[in-house]
Design a protein around this motif. Sequence first.
Motif, mmCIF file in Angstrom:
data_model
loop_
_atom_site.group_PDB
_atom_site.id
_atom_site.type_symbol
_atom_site.label_atom_id
_atom_site.label_comp_id
_atom_site.label_asym_id
_atom_site.label_seq_id
_atom_site.Cartn_x
_atom_site.Cartn_y
_atom_site.Cartn_z
ATOM 1 N N GLY A 192 0.831 -1.207 0.000
ATOM 2 C CA GLY A 192 0.000 0.000 0.000
ATOM 3 C C GLY A 192 0.858 1.247 0.000
ATOM 4 O O GLY A 192 1.536 1.537 -0.976
ATOM 5 N N VAL A 193 0.837 1.966 1.114
ATOM 6 C CA VAL A 193 1.621 3.199 1.223
ATOM 7 C C VAL A 193 2.584 3.060 2.402
ATOM 8 O O VAL A 193 2.171 2.724 3.512
ATOM 9 N N GLU A 255 -8.720 2.242 0.543
ATOM 10 C CA GLU A 255 -8.248 1.107 1.344
ATOM 11 C C GLU A 255 -6.813 1.316 1.811
ATOM 12 O O GLU A 255 -6.435 0.896 2.906
ATOM 13 N N ASN A 256 -6.001 1.966 0.959
ATOM 14 C CA ASN A 256 -4.627 2.275 1.368
ATOM 15 C C ASN A 256 -4.602 3.157 2.613
ATOM 16 O O ASN A 256 -3.767 2.986 3.500
ATOM 17 N N ALA A 258 -6.992 3.437 4.908
ATOM 18 C CA ALA A 258 -7.440 2.664 6.076
ATOM 19 C C ALA A 258 -6.321 1.751 6.580
ATOM 20 O O ALA A 258 -6.080 1.655 7.792
ATOM 21 N N ASP A 259 -5.632 1.110 5.655
ATOM 22 C CA ASP A 259 -4.560 0.191 6.060
ATOM 23 C C ASP A 259 -3.391 0.932 6.704
ATOM 24 O O ASP A 259 -2.765 0.436 7.633
ATOM 25 N N GLN A 262 -4.337 1.696 10.226
ATOM 26 C CA GLN A 262 -5.000 0.608 10.962
ATOM 27 C C GLN A 262 -4.353 0.365 12.326
ATOM 28 O O GLN A 262 -3.130 0.251 12.441
ATOM 29 N N PHE A 427 -15.618 4.641 -2.540
ATOM 30 C CA PHE A 427 -15.441 3.291 -3.078
ATOM 31 C C PHE A 427 -15.943 3.182 -4.521
ATOM 32 O O PHE A 427 -15.948 2.095 -5.089
#
Lengths: 459, 323
Positions: A192-193, A255-256, A258-259, A262, A427
């Motif tokens: 992701g990031v 999603e990136n 959120a991850d 997280q 989304f």
Amino acid sequence: MKVSRLFGLAIAVMMLFSLGLVPTLAQCDGEVIELEFMNWWGAAREALMDTLIGHFEAENPCVRVINQVQPWDNRAELLATAAASSNPPGIIMSTRPETYQFAISGLIIPIDSFVEAHGTDLSVFYDGEIGLQYWNGELYGLPMPTAGGLTSLYIYNKDMLRDAGFDPEAPPKTWQELEEMSAAITVADPMGVDVMGTQVIGITGEDASFVSWLYTNNGRYSSDDGRTLLFNSPEGIETLEWMVNFTNNINGGVENVADFFQDTAFAQGDHPWYDNQLAFLRINTSFYGHYNVNDPEGYADTSHWGTMLRPYNGDNPDATHAGTTGYNYSGAWAYTIPAVHSPEKQEAAFKFAEFIGVHPLGGCAFLFAQSRPSPVRECNENPAYYEVNPTWSVVLEGLATDVAVSITPVQGQLAEILANAIEEALFGVKSPADALNDAHAEMQALLDEFWAEFDADNM
Amino acid sequence: MQASLKSKHVQHDATRKLRLQEWWFRNRALIGFAFIFPWFAGFIIFDALPFIYNLYLSFTDYQIGTRGIPPWIGFENYIDIFTDDKLFGKSMYNTVYYLGFSVPLRLVFAFLIALILNLRVRGMELYRTLFYVPSVVPLVAATVIFAGFLNTRYGFLNQFLVLIGATPVRWLSSPDAIKPSLILLSLWGFGGQMIIFLAGLQSIPEDLYEAAAIDGGTGWHRLVYITVPLMTPTIFFNLLLGLIGGFQIFEQVFILIGTNGGPLQAGLVYMLHVYNKAFRDFEFGYSAALSVILFLIIFVLTIMLVYTSNRWVFYGDAQDDET
């Protein structure tokens, strides 16, 4: 003197006050009233609150305050069940939407008569702060801490700006500058990031994030009377489109984001900010205290970080920097008094609320020890603030530019609909315009229903 | 003289014992009730009365702050649920999806592990204990551990997937992965079902397997024609409990993804919706109606399962009686 030392000194002074300078408890001639104080001043603030209570009890020997610090998890149901029970706490710390909800349900009492009887000077508060505690023309609580400074401020990492070739003393002022810098700083990896410039969406509750950006694009959430929702204006749609594009193009998708965040929280030391993995972090004013606790050396090194205001849309000539107050669920705290208690207990509760609100040894000292601003204007004029928080002038600027948002007791339900709509846009389930328009229709219907009932009851 | 006295004493004792037995026999129903009274009282106070009160509340507009008698609104809550509530359908779908996968998977997994643990191997007691240990871990703790496992960037599962060259999964941040994550988590507590299966397996008479072996039956034949049919009452029991428990899934979702149900509310299960209506929107009457609907669904499903069980559950004694 180093900032962290000054900060420590401030806390030590508070402690000394509690230990040595408090006058010996006077004897109570009558019956002692026990006042259960339901609040969320946990962690390092609990000792500070005990100190505040010590000062209050010294001045009010017939009141014993029981400091009932609650866990943050399950806050909503803890508060709801306590407030609705037949034996609620003596005084409750609640946010603005909750205060309104309890007020309209008759669970808490307005405090105007107490204010009048005690001659409490409400002009010491910023108008915007005390103004948020009125519902239907009646005052339900005195504020502490500020509702302001929750959305208008960002902290930024000067080293990361410098490394990316930007002037560390010139943080972004507009959306466009924020985009440019974030794109240059962000580093992607297979998961992701790895390093992020910033994100423009919320980690929890997308609605609050959208509403904050909306005001930096000259948009509005609702009309002043709270009866009409205005967020799906062209400014609103443009705002959401910008948020979606930023998230997709710079963060690589929702999603990136959120991850990346997280299982982290800036109140804890595991947040990406502390590992130099995040360049711009939206903060509320509690951050300075948390920063100093989690990384005192980093906090003391002001060549490493600075505070900036939330950027605005540079392409909109009418837009300027702004923050919002009183919108979301974690803001505009006040100390409210349940209706079921005896007049004596309610009187004691008001005395305590007044002490928290306006007494120099109340919220003023309590917030100073956390480098946080006070809703009382005079408290923030303390020059020592500039020593415990080197970016104090920006904090005050943020407070001055905050805009109060009109909400109603059904704000919780409205916010849920808006949050889901924004998620649908992020989304790609709906276009930003469709998401906002659909949400607007649903929310306005709910709001109309509320006002119809309210007006019928108050005819 | 002494012998006569002793004899009288013994006779007296015997008479007393007899009378006691008679009294016990006459009052056996009463004594039985006395023994079950603590449970019965608990059932009335903690189950039946709250259920009846909840049923009553479902017909009222009981909101936070309602003092005295809440206003009676008849079936309005139920009508709103079926006509206005978008999240009713969504949360029901999410729950049924979860049930559809988690219940069979857990049954099969628990059954297979029980089969393995039923083998005669040295140190089997230790293995059985080890497999049961996860079920002893409190659900909250297990969920927190799982949250760490499922972390996209640092979690064990994704680290493993990357190690074997697979694509990492966004377990908790992608709407498509939320429900599979919950299903995965449901497997954690298979130990309870496994123990029941194990007890069932050990009650299968050994001579049936010996007979099958004499007739040339393979391991597969023994499993399909002896073990599974004789285990159907246990499978039925575990299925029933799994369905009831599955419909009521709450804590793990609450801890793992919060009250909103995660991205696009893909993990908004039915009980979360009930909870949100009560504690976030403060509509307790509406929330009570939602819970009554859930009760009815579980009740009807249980009746259907019990009714259809005659067709596939093999109760050995009953079969014998019929023949």
